[in-house]
Motif scaffolding. Sequence first.
Motif, short mmCIF file in Angstrom:
data_model
loop_
_atom_site.label_atom_id
_atom_site.label_comp_id
_atom_site.label_asym_id
_atom_site.label_seq_id
_atom_site.Cartn_x
_atom_site.Cartn_y
_atom_site.Cartn_z
N THR A 45 4.19 1.63 -1.12
CA THR A 45 4.66 1.63 -2.51
C THR A 45 3.56 2.00 -3.37
O THR A 45 3.94 3.04 -4.33
CB THR A 45 5.05 0.16 -2.95
OG1 THR A 45 5.67 -0.21 -1.80
CG2 THR A 45 6.00 0.52 -3.96
N LYS A 46 2.57 1.54 -3.37
CA LYS A 46 1.30 2.18 -4.20
C LYS A 46 0.86 3.70 -4.14
O LYS A 46 1.06 4.38 -5.16
CB LYS A 46 -0.02 1.32 -4.20
CG LYS A 46 -1.03 1.76 -5.08
CD LYS A 46 -2.19 0.62 -5.10
CE LYS A 46 -3.25 1.01 -5.92
NZ LYS A 46 -4.30 1.91 -5.37
N VAL B 69 0.76 -1.32 0.06
CA VAL B 69 0.01 -0.18 0.15
C VAL B 69 0.89 1.17 0.03
O VAL B 69 0.51 2.07 -0.73
CB VAL B 69 -0.93 -0.07 1.35
CG1 VAL B 69 -1.52 1.38 1.26
CG2 VAL B 69 -2.10 -1.12 1.09
N ARG C 267 -8.48 -4.57 -3.94
CA ARG C 267 -8.22 -3.94 -2.76
C ARG C 267 -9.06 -2.75 -2.48
O ARG C 267 -9.58 -2.72 -1.23
CB ARG C 267 -6.62 -3.45 -2.48
CG ARG C 267 -6.23 -2.93 -1.43
CD ARG C 267 -4.78 -2.25 -1.30
NE ARG C 267 -3.89 -3.29 -1.59
CZ ARG C 267 -3.42 -4.15 -0.53
NH1 ARG C 267 -3.99 -4.20 0.63
NH2 ARG C 267 -2.45 -5.30 -1.00
N TYR D 120 5.46 -0.02 -7.78
CA TYR D 120 4.29 -0.93 -7.32
C TYR D 120 4.14 -1.90 -8.16
O TYR D 120 4.12 -3.11 -7.45
CB TYR D 120 2.87 -0.04 -7.12
CG TYR D 120 1.68 -0.63 -6.93
CD1 TYR D 120 1.58 -1.21 -5.67
CD2 TYR D 120 0.61 -0.90 -7.77
CE1 TYR D 120 0.40 -2.14 -5.12
CE2 TYR D 120 -0.63 -1.36 -7.26
CZ TYR D 120 -0.55 -2.13 -6.09
OH TYR D 120 -1.63 -2.55 -5.81
N THR E 263 4.35 5.54 -5.24
CA THR E 263 4.50 5.66 -6.70
C THR E 263 3.24 5.93 -7.52
O THR E 263 3.52 6.44 -8.79
CB THR E 263 5.28 4.64 -7.32
OG1 THR E 263 4.32 3.36 -6.95
CG2 THR E 263 6.61 4.33 -6.22
N GLU E 264 2.28 5.38 -7.29
CA GLU E 264 1.20 5.33 -8.34
C GLU E 264 -0.02 6.64 -8.02
O GLU E 264 -0.09 7.36 -8.77
CB GLU E 264 0.23 3.97 -8.05
CG GLU E 264 -0.98 3.90 -8.67
CD GLU E 264 -0.87 4.03 -10.40
OE1 GLU E 264 0.12 3.87 -10.97
OE2 GLU E 264 -1.98 4.48 -10.81
N ASP E 265 -0.34 6.58 -6.67
CA ASP E 265 -1.10 7.76 -6.34
C ASP E 265 -0.44 9.06 -6.16
O ASP E 265 -0.78 10.35 -6.13
CB ASP E 265 -2.02 7.42 -5.02
CG ASP E 265 -2.79 6.29 -5.17
OD1 ASP E 265 -3.37 6.06 -6.36
OD2 ASP E 265 -3.07 5.46 -4.15
N GLU E 266 0.89 8.96 -6.00
CA GLU E 266 1.68 10.10 -5.96
C GLU E 266 1.44 11.35 -4.62
O GLU E 266 1.02 12.35 -4.76
CB GLU E 266 1.80 11.08 -7.07
CG GLU E 266 2.47 10.04 -8.28
CD GLU E 266 3.03 10.68 -9.39
OE1 GLU E 266 2.26 11.68 -9.86
OE2 GLU E 266 3.89 10.36 -10.21
N LYS F 12 -2.96 8.80 -15.29
CA LYS F 12 -1.82 8.11 -15.68
C LYS F 12 -1.86 6.76 -16.02
O LYS F 12 -3.04 6.12 -16.08
CB LYS F 12 -0.58 8.19 -14.66
CG LYS F 12 -1.11 7.62 -13.26
CD LYS F 12 -0.02 8.04 -12.06
CE LYS F 12 1.22 7.62 -12.40
NZ LYS F 12 2.08 7.83 -11.12
N ASN G 228 6.29 1.40 -12.98
CA ASN G 228 5.90 1.75 -11.50
C ASN G 228 6.45 0.87 -10.57
O ASN G 228 6.44 -0.58 -10.68
CB ASN G 228 4.60 1.74 -11.81
CG ASN G 228 3.86 2.26 -10.41
OD1 ASN G 228 4.14 1.87 -9.42
ND2 ASN G 228 3.02 3.27 -10.55
N TYR H 170 11.75 6.08 -0.52
CA TYR H 170 11.18 6.97 -1.41
C TYR H 170 11.29 8.45 -1.01
O TYR H 170 10.71 9.25 -1.72
CB TYR H 170 10.05 6.35 -1.89
CG TYR H 170 10.04 5.20 -2.91
CD1 TYR H 170 10.36 5.24 -4.14
CD2 TYR H 170 9.73 4.05 -2.30
CE1 TYR H 170 10.39 3.99 -4.98
CE2 TYR H 170 9.62 2.90 -2.84
CZ TYR H 170 9.99 2.86 -4.18
OH TYR H 170 9.88 1.65 -4.95
#
Lengths: 397, 424
Positions: free
Chosen positions: A98-99, A96, B377, B125, A102-105, B46, B123, A128
């Motif tokens: 990491t997500k 979570v 999730r 993730y 990197t993904e949700d920023e 994105k 990415n 990070y």
Amino acid sequence: MRKGFLCGVYVLLVIIAFSPSGCGNGETIKIGTIKIGINAPLTGDIPKVGEGTKFAAQMWLEDIQAAGGLEVGGKKYPVELAIEDNESKAESAVKVNTKMITEDEVLVIVGPQASKQAVPAGGIANKYKTPMISPWSTNPDTTKDRPYVFRTPFLDPFQGPVLANFITEEFKFTKSAVLYDVASDYPKGLAEFFKKAWENLHGPGSVVAFESFTTKDADFSSQLTKITNSGAQVLFTPQYYNEVALIVQQAHQLGWKEPIVGSDSWGSAETVQLCGKDCYGLFFSTHYAAAGATGATKEFIDRYKAKFGYVPDDVAALTWDSLRIVQKAIQDTGELTGDLKKDRNRVRDAMGRIEKFKGITGEMTFTEEGDPIKCAVIVRISDAGEFEFYKSVCPTG
Amino acid sequence: MRAWIRTSTSAFSQVPLLGWLFGALIAVALEHLVGTPLALALGLPKIPVLFGFVIMLKKPILIPSAILYVLCIYVVPIGVTTRLSISRTNRLAAELFRSPIVISVAVHLALLYAILHMWAGINDYRLLVLKLTLIAIMVTLSLNVINGYMGEFSCSHPGFMALGAYGASVFTVVLFVDDRLFGAAILPPALGPFMFPIALILGGLVASLGALAVAIPSFRTRGDYLAIISLAFMFIVKSLIENLEFVRGPRGLSGQPDWANLPTVFLWTVICVWIINNFVRCTMGKALNAVRDNEMAAEAMTVNTRRTKIVAFLFSAFWAGVAGGLFAHVLGYVNPGTFGIQKLAEVLAMVYFGGLNSVYGAVVGAVSISLLGEVLRPLEIFKWIIIPLLLILVMIFRPTGLIAFKELNVTNLVKPKQNPDEEM
């Protein structure tokens, strides 16, 4: 000829594959939205904790939205929360985090709550370079050597001595007993810190019974019989609410008449519901007292109760404070550049500089490690089953 | 129209594995090159991280864009390139097939790695999910050796994983990391990545040693009773680690160095699949099946059942231990609470969902349960209704799992699907 062409394509693709990705990975956000990640255990072992976290976060977001956004350097930014479920598992908390990074920023992360998740997740946040603040984790490893990780609660090495001193001053006892869960990180750590502090005060051997059990045990009669026969004057048990009820009730059935003292894990609305009259008159240390609260604390409790139907426990209050700290840190940066990396660093610096932050769980100043210096509250469970403020204990020096 | 569909599907059945890999490579390369502009043009914030599913659940309004994106980047390019290159890839596959099988397999694996590397390169993730999925494949496969091939019901795999995780972590932390628990590093950290395989093998061996505790009782008990013994073993391991102060008990051990990168995890997974696949297809593997089907008959037919059982348990535990070691190094933290009933349920679900007695099944089960867990999730509590429901449906319609009792034959897998000279 054709085969040569095909080979050429393959070679080209392999080169692309192994070259560091250069395009399309720029870490810029559309300036205009501030994203805050909430890493909470919404399912799994402790869903009540996740619920408190989520509700507190939603209340905070409402405030921000009512004000038309978060004002940073004279400009209002809309705020978005990314609430993710970590299933109360260490690996999921890492996924979570990491997500979200990197993904949700996200700009900042609030959570995870339990130490078993906060320790590995903190490593990710630090890697990070994203600021993270855990509202509930008391394990020293969470923030140790991690400049980007902060926490809101006080630590166990502080809480243990607070309780030992309180019992000594209040009751003038010299012999104590401890009953704790050996398989669970928090009770075990706190039991050891308490023992050490108690023995510093009263000499070795003054903890006359140091009994343990394993998570999900429900029958404590053998340990409690030993404790009763040991001549201890007080029982300290740093357990969670469901076990507190069982321990206290069984102790009273076995003829234990002395006080029982607990720690901040008692501070759940469920404790009194499950334990009933047996718990009335007992003391525990915690982050804030709901009954008889004044000012901002009372305002928070009343709003939470009106909205969700029950008195918020310490997780909700600590999450609220964490979000307020995040808010202050973002505002203290002066302005957002829009460059996520830079902004994360600036928020981290601002958070480290926070001094004497007035939260609803007390006044906080962060140390170098990202741990707060703050006071503990001793609470008495009143005869009406409410958590009454008894006294406040602050760190000295 | 119908005829067109039939011809096109029959055409796709002639695509060799090489063709599919080639198509997937084109797709991920395309995502690298035009993924971001396309996503922005479609109104997505994105590149959708897991084939658009996560964003679909979070913002239903973006469902059409996400589907369109997946079509443009994955489905259409893969379909078109594989269809157009059938004869070429078949010819290439045939060429490779004539050379030693090792070369052919190596080319396929290199392509597969390139695809995964590029896909995960978008990415971090994705990278983490991929690594944990590969580790899940290893655990599922090793459990399949016991539960599928040997027909026992082992509940001890989280325990083996824990032993492997702690064995490998203690080795690397003691030798290569300065920490408060074990003091300064003994060897220079630069040596570390080269010693990492030794750490993993050590973890595997520790797990094998622990497996003796389950293997020996298995001589005399079977079925439910052995399941209970193995369950007890899992709890013993958990309690043992909780009470071992030198690995910090329930607080967990952290500070594992970050050596479990994608190539390492991929390589170990490939080795694991390869060795287990060979193991279950050799005489010993057939002996496992004999023990499962009728132990008495197997004994009468000169199968040494004791030896078979002990080898199966030690072998399976070894791979679970290696997977545990990798797991600990991917997370950089390990605590005994991770290896409890929840983990057991997860691994068992992967084995029975994918299919018993089958390497394909283990891979399919591990990948689908891991990805489902990630994709769903955002649904929070409903995730725990949907996944078990799927499992129940699979059990009703395919009682042994999706792909059960199917041998993985590498030669069949890499060979060309049509004779290249036939078509033109």
